[in-house]
Write an enzyme that holds these catalytic residues in place. Sequence first.
Site, mmCIF file in Angstrom:
data_model
loop_
_atom_site.group_PDB
_atom_site.id
_atom_site.type_symbol
_atom_site.label_atom_id
_atom_site.label_comp_id
_atom_site.label_asym_id
_atom_site.label_seq_id
_atom_site.Cartn_x
_atom_site.Cartn_y
_atom_site.Cartn_z
ATOM 1 N N ASN A 1 0.686 -1.331 -0.079
ATOM 2 C CA ASN A 1 -0.037 -0.010 -0.146
ATOM 3 C C ASN A 1 0.855 1.400 0.001
ATOM 4 O O ASN A 1 1.105 1.875 -0.937
ATOM 5 C CB ASN A 1 -0.962 0.103 1.155
ATOM 6 C CG ASN A 1 -1.814 0.977 1.138
ATOM 7 O OD1 ASN A 1 -1.791 2.185 0.400
ATOM 8 N ND2 ASN A 1 -2.985 0.722 1.974
ATOM 9 N N ASP A 2 1.196 1.440 1.246
ATOM 10 C CA ASP A 2 2.174 2.824 1.172
ATOM 11 C C ASP A 2 3.340 3.025 0.234
ATOM 12 O O ASP A 2 3.548 4.036 -0.253
ATOM 13 C CB ASP A 2 2.617 3.220 2.665
ATOM 14 C CG ASP A 2 1.514 3.215 3.703
ATOM 15 O OD1 ASP A 2 0.521 3.601 3.568
ATOM 16 O OD2 ASP A 2 1.826 2.746 4.831
ATOM 17 N N VAL A 3 3.773 1.919 -0.080
ATOM 18 C CA VAL A 3 4.990 2.012 -1.175
ATOM 19 C C VAL A 3 4.728 2.221 -2.482
ATOM 20 O O VAL A 3 5.659 2.475 -3.236
ATOM 21 C CB VAL A 3 6.037 0.803 -0.813
ATOM 22 C CG1 VAL A 3 6.492 0.485 0.854
ATOM 23 C CG2 VAL A 3 5.201 -0.600 -1.277
#
Lengths: 471, 110
Positions: free
Chosen positions: A395-397
């Site tokens: 997600n964040d990456v």
Amino acid sequence: MSALQTCSSLIYLISAICYVVGVHLMRSPKTARKGNGLSCVGMALAVIMIIITIIVGGKIDAAGWIALVAGLAIGICYGVVKGRKVKMTDVPQLVSLFNAVGGGAAATIGVFDYLQVAAGTRLQLILSIPVVLDVIIGGTTFSGSLIAAGKLAGHVPGKPITFPGSRLCNGLAIIAMIVGAVWMIGYPQNYWALVLELVAALVFGLLMTLPIGGADMPVVVSLLNAFTGLAVAFAGFVIDNQVLIIAGALVGSAGTILTLQMAEAMNRSVANILAGGFGGGASDSGASDDIPVNVKETSADDVGLQLAYAHNVMIVPGYGLAAAQAQHEVAELAKLLTDHGINVNYAIHPVAGRMPGHMNVLLADVNVPYEQMKQMDEANSMFENTDVSLVIGANDVTNPMARKSGNAISGMPILDVDKSKSVVVIKRSMHPGYAGIANPLFSADQTHMFFSDAKKGLKDIIAATKQYLDE
Amino acid sequence: MSQQLYSNLAIFVLSLLVGFEVMSKIPATLQTPMMSGANAIHGVVVVGAFVVAAEANNWGFYILAFLCAFFAAVNVAGGYTVTDRMLGMFDRPKGGKAPAKDNKQDGGEQ
């Protein structure tokens, strides 16, 4: 110097050389295992030498032996069993736990020495500064690493935990540590000074780690690891043992460099991470303003079709893959596609799977060929020619918000998944990732969401893909 | 400052510098094993546990010695075990499948 002292000094020197050369060898994948083995040999030498020393010294009594052997036996069994049995996905919290007990052991040595001074057995005032530093750093890493392990394991909420006045409490803890330190050095006969110092250090470790978000946790674990090294070095000053000083200082500085490199991989500065925590994590609130609205859902069948007719496929593994233990399935899917002439690569973010390099370990575990594992820069140059990017539990990456300013992940290097022609995201729900912010990639035009557990979803996709390939 | 403290301080500072020097840029792939390996090295604190046990002479001290030995043993034994397991995964033949090993690994992880 007696013959025994000479002998033990030389053995400790050899064991110190083993650690330095061991760390040096661990920098390359080819020699890394040898390096670890060498440092293990150094450790064995140091332990054999200290056993001989205390036997010859003859000071230790029966109860001392019992306490020592019982502690060692239980500790070794626990450590080896945990180390053998742990799932590769749970390694980060285990390293943090091992780090905590290391700090705890160092602090215990400081406490022991101080109590001896207080009991009048020994009076070495010049050594009280290392004692104080040992207790402060050891205590801080003990509680801090336990919280970090709890956050990584999910026992403690990963989100930054703050409360009104947490800043004030931090300040009070620091003041208490300074007061305790002066008290301990000035009046080395006082138990209460030690109690104050120990409690202040433990509370400070707690307060330092609680407000730091889960996304930053690997850097914090690494930093605490370096701290423990220093605590061990100061413990070496306390008991006048050079091998502790050398090994501790080595870990302290090498760990600091490693921490800086990890922080660099996330484009955060260590000060920023800690200060952000101290500041109360206010940057995270209100970040969930723009929740994606027009999300397109897809099915395993459709994903299978896309994959079967693609030329270049990029797999983007994230923590969700690790958590679902789906590394076998992803390797199976990749092999299926590769066997049918489709180019498959893995785009591996340096901090995918919560710790730098953690994802490489998980994939190597299931025999994914090295040449398919692309590091961030190389992967980013490949996304434009990628037909399908399969994002699995990441997600964040992949969050393009990182390119904009003013949010929790601003400036973090990301995988440019949004540049590929088509994106399929396998994810259990729309929940935001560790950083706690929404991901616009999920609502982008070329993106389809496949809501499923990574393991089950991949199994369905493999079955669907087989239909479309000639099988 | 005593001679002993001075030489310890010199060793400390020089070891710090060696640590900085020996740890130049390392690939992200090895950062987790490296952290775990460094973690195992500070398990050398176990030597301190022996010293504490040797000097302990009342119940409070025996308990401290036990705690110290337990903590340090977990650190050192666990640290080397888990680091070796991680690094063992990089030993496999490149690109080759090793079904037998695979099964073993599965067994170990359950």
